[in-house]
Design a protein around this motif. Structure first.
Motif, PDB file in Angstrom:
ATOM      1  N   SER A   1       0.719  -1.028  -0.110  1.00 12.71           N
ATOM      2  CA  SER A   1      -0.222   0.076   0.392  1.00 12.71           C
ATOM      3  C   SER A   1       0.619   1.357   0.073  1.00 12.71           C
ATOM      4  CB  SER A   1      -0.820  -0.293   1.696  1.00 12.71           C
ATOM      5  OG  SER A   1       0.036   0.370   2.677  1.00 12.71           O
ATOM      6  N   GLY A   2       0.198   2.137  -0.389  1.00 17.94           N
ATOM      7  CA  GLY A   2       1.417   3.907  -0.257  1.00 17.94           C
ATOM      8  C   GLY A   2       1.299   4.069   1.410  1.00 17.94           C
ATOM      9  N   VAL A   3       0.337   3.912   2.147  1.00 21.31           N
ATOM     10  CA  VAL A   3       1.145   3.902   3.071  1.00 21.31           C
ATOM     11  C   VAL A   3       2.815   3.037   3.915  1.00 21.31           C
ATOM     12  CG1 VAL A   3       0.846   3.700   6.038  1.00 21.31           C
ATOM     13  CG2 VAL A   3      -0.682   4.882   4.140  1.00 21.31           C
ATOM     14  N   GLU A   4       2.362   1.839   3.091  1.00 20.00           N
ATOM     15  CA  GLU A   4       3.832   0.658   3.583  1.00 20.00           C
ATOM     16  C   GLU A   4       5.046   1.746   2.613  1.00 20.00           C
ATOM     17  OE1 GLU A   4       1.135  -3.247   4.105  1.00 20.00           O
ATOM     18  OE2 GLU A   4       1.493  -3.045   2.259  1.00 20.00           O
ATOM     19  N   VAL A   5       4.656   1.794   1.910  1.00 21.85           N
ATOM     20  CA  VAL A   5       5.777   2.224   1.136  1.00 21.85           C
ATOM     21  C   VAL A   5       6.477   3.636   1.657  1.00 21.85           C
ATOM     22  CG1 VAL A   5       6.518   3.426  -0.825  1.00 21.85           C
ATOM     23  CG2 VAL A   5       4.884   1.255  -0.918  1.00 21.85           C
ATOM     24  N   ALA A   6       5.385   4.792   2.190  1.00 25.44           N
ATOM     25  CA  ALA A   6       6.127   5.935   2.866  1.00 25.44           C
ATOM     26  C   ALA A   6       7.105   5.308   3.923  1.00 25.44           C
ATOM     27  CB  ALA A   6       4.773   6.740   3.469  1.00 25.44           C
ATOM     28  N   ARG A   7       5.952   4.025   5.319  1.00 28.68           N
ATOM     29  CA  ARG A   7       6.518   3.358   6.049  1.00 28.68           C
ATOM     30  C   ARG A   7       7.983   3.640   5.593  1.00 28.68           C
ATOM     31  NH1 ARG A   7       3.231   0.334   8.000  1.00 28.68           N
ATOM     32  NH2 ARG A   7       2.050   1.708   8.592  1.00 28.68           N
ATOM     33  N   ALA A   8       8.008   2.644   4.651  1.00 28.05           N
ATOM     34  CA  ALA A   8       9.592   2.007   4.345  1.00 28.05           C
ATOM     35  C   ALA A   8      10.585   3.188   3.898  1.00 28.05           C
ATOM     36  CB  ALA A   8       9.509   1.360   3.220  1.00 28.05           C
ATOM     37  N   ARG A   9       9.672   4.595   3.435  1.00 24.49           N
ATOM     38  CA  ARG A   9      10.700   5.873   2.707  1.00 24.49           C
ATOM     39  C   ARG A   9      11.487   6.920   4.268  1.00 24.49           C
ATOM     40  NH1 ARG A   9       8.487   9.521  -1.559  1.00 24.49           N
ATOM     41  NH2 ARG A   9      10.582  10.289  -0.969  1.00 24.49           N
ATOM     42  N   GLU A  10      10.360   6.356   4.672  1.00 25.41           N
ATOM     43  CA  GLU A  10      10.735   7.098   6.591  1.00 25.41           C
ATOM     44  C   GLU A  10      11.841   6.423   7.174  1.00 25.41           C
ATOM     45  OE1 GLU A  10      10.659   9.599   9.702  1.00 25.41           O
ATOM     46  OE2 GLU A  10       9.315  10.117   7.541  1.00 25.41           O
TER      47      GLU A  10
END
Length: 474
Positions: free
Chosen positions: A355-364
């Motif tokens: 999901s987009g949220v999971e990808v954002a979490r990985a970027r963080e």
């Protein structure tokens, strides 16, 4: 120091370092064509067993040699004159088939050189062939559906890891003194560690990388020298580094000039890099001996572990690679999954599901790791660790089934390298001894972004301090 022989003697060309070859060629004591022929014969001898080098184009080699002869006749003295190089099969090299280890690119011919390859040619290097890679450089084992499996030079039942396994094996087996790899998570440090050679990951932005295939993710992967000696890695870095207007990441970035004596630096060592990961006893012992040797050489080395953000490990970062692969190759995978290496296909499939949220979490997580590395290097100038927690394993599996007596996931062998990619920091692997079955162990030396010359200087000292260990193991 070059190990070139004095004038009037016949040098052992395979044993010469890059500076020695270039010096002999520039002085007219060696013909670059003879140098190329000797290393081509070495490829013919070793490659059938090792499966490391492909796309050997005698016509293109002759064209490079003709250009070099013309330059020498004009009085030019290029830095790498006549030095043979293997280029990883993901890097554009004009006129050669560059496959990325993928059936999708089996017949792709690079229309131009990557900037690093362009600079190799400008420095007078002679490109002998392409080094095998895992598909899209996204696997810790060098095998693919185009060329197959690359084998370890000391034992063909073992692997040298990935993804720059072809380049590391080629250098270790004497097929070329230099190779150009890529490193997006340790791909040009772990294979050299397993093969017993040097792998240098420069700071992000030090070497331009704006011409060629798109990367699965940006801001992490760099062009990386793989060599037999630290001096050669530094020589190659000098030839490749510097800004280029085609790559904005290089503009405004400069490698720091650091003339401080090494014995005045604050150096930390961390047996597990502050991570809760297992390490094999033989690797831990080789690392302890290496640290003791460096302390005996006059370096101030003390135990200190980086402090990482809670819950951060390599698994937290993998969605970035997965979604990057899915973005580039998801549609092709949907059309024909059988074209792909099954392990890479699984990464693409996962990438389509994040999901987009999971990808954002990985970027963080990536950003937080970069900050943690930067914070550590406000207290220390360099950090030492093992390059890998294990020696080379059997080549019929993604990774060792156990490390330190503990059952592990296939990526456990990669624990110590990726965080420095996310920090955009330089790190080098140098041979520091041997483990079980006399297999090589690598020491990783890392520093803050821009401290490439400091890292190389420390690696030169380490190489000297470990010489007797490596000689006794040979």
């Amino acid at each position: 120091m070059s190990n070139a022989s004095t004038a009037g003697t016949t040098p052992d060309i395979v044993a010469l370092d890059a500076a020695g070859i270039a010096a002999h060629v520039c002085a007219g004591r060696l013909d670059a064509a003879d140098v190329a022929t000797i290393f081509q014969a070495r490829i013919e001898e070793r490659n059938p067993e090792l499966n490391a080098v492909f796309e050997q184009r005698p016509d293109l080699v002759q064209a490079d040699l003709a250009e070099l002869r013309a330059r020498l006749a004009r009085g030019e003295r290029p830095l790498l004159a006549g030095v043979p190089v293997i280029v990883k099969d993901v890097i554009w090299t004009k006129g050669r088939c560059v496959t990325q280890g993928s059936q999708l690119y089996r017949d792709f011919v690079a229309p131009e050189d990557a900037i690093a390859v362009e600079r190799l040619r400008r420095a007078g290097a002679i490109i002998l062939g392409m080094g095998n890679t895992s598909e899209f450089a996204c696997k810790g084992l060098t095998t693919n559906k185009v060329y197959g499996l690359t084998r370890h030079p000391a034992d063909p039942t073992l692997t040298a890891g990935g993804s720059s396994g072809g380049c590391a094996v080629a250098v270790a087996a004497g097929m070329a003194p230099l190779a150009l790899g890529t490193d997006g998570g340790g791909s040009s440090r772990r294979p050299p560690a397993h093969a017993g050679v040097v792998g240098f990951k420069p700071s992000f932005g030090a070497i331009p990388d704006a011409v060629g295939f798109p990367h699965a993710f940006h801001g992490i992967q760099v062009m990386a020298p793989i060599t037999r000696t630290v001096a050669d890695a530094e020589l190659m870095f000098r030839a490749l580094s510097g800004p280029d207007p085609r790559d904005p990441a290089t503009l405004g970035f400069a490698v720091v000039s650091d003339a401080r004596p090494l014995h005045t630096l604050r150096i930390a060592f961390s047996p597990r890099l502050g991570l809760n990961v297992p390490v094999d006893d033989d690797v831990a012992a080789a690392f302890d001996t290496a640290v003791s040797r460096l302390q005996a050489a006059g370096l101030s080395v003390e135990r200190a572990d980086p402090v990482w953000p809670a819950g951060t490990d390599e698994a937290a970062l993998m969605p970035l690679q997965h979604v990057g692969l899915a973005n580039l190759y998801g549609e092709a995978w949907r059309r024909d999954p059988d074209l792909f290496d099954p392990d890479v296909a699984r990464q693409i499939e996962r990438g389509l599901a994040w999901s987009g949220v999971e990808v954002a979490r990985a970027r963080e997580a990536s950003h937080s790791i970069g900050l943690a590395v930067a914070a550590f290097f406000t207290r220390y100038d360099l950090l030492l660790s093992a390059t890998t927690p294990c020696v080379a394993w059997r080549n019929d599996r993604l990774g060792p089934e156990q490390i330190g007596g503990v059952t592990v996931e296939p990526r456990a062998h990669a624990a110590f390298t990726p965080f420095f990619n996310h920090a955009q920091a330089p790190a080098i692997s140098v041979p520091c001894g041997t483990g079980r079955d006399a297999l090589p162990v690598g020491l990783q030396i890392a520093g803050p972004r821009g401290s490439d010359l400091r890292v190389l200087a420390a690696a030169r000292l380490a190489e000297s301090a470990f010489a007797s260990l490596l000689h006794s193991a040979a």
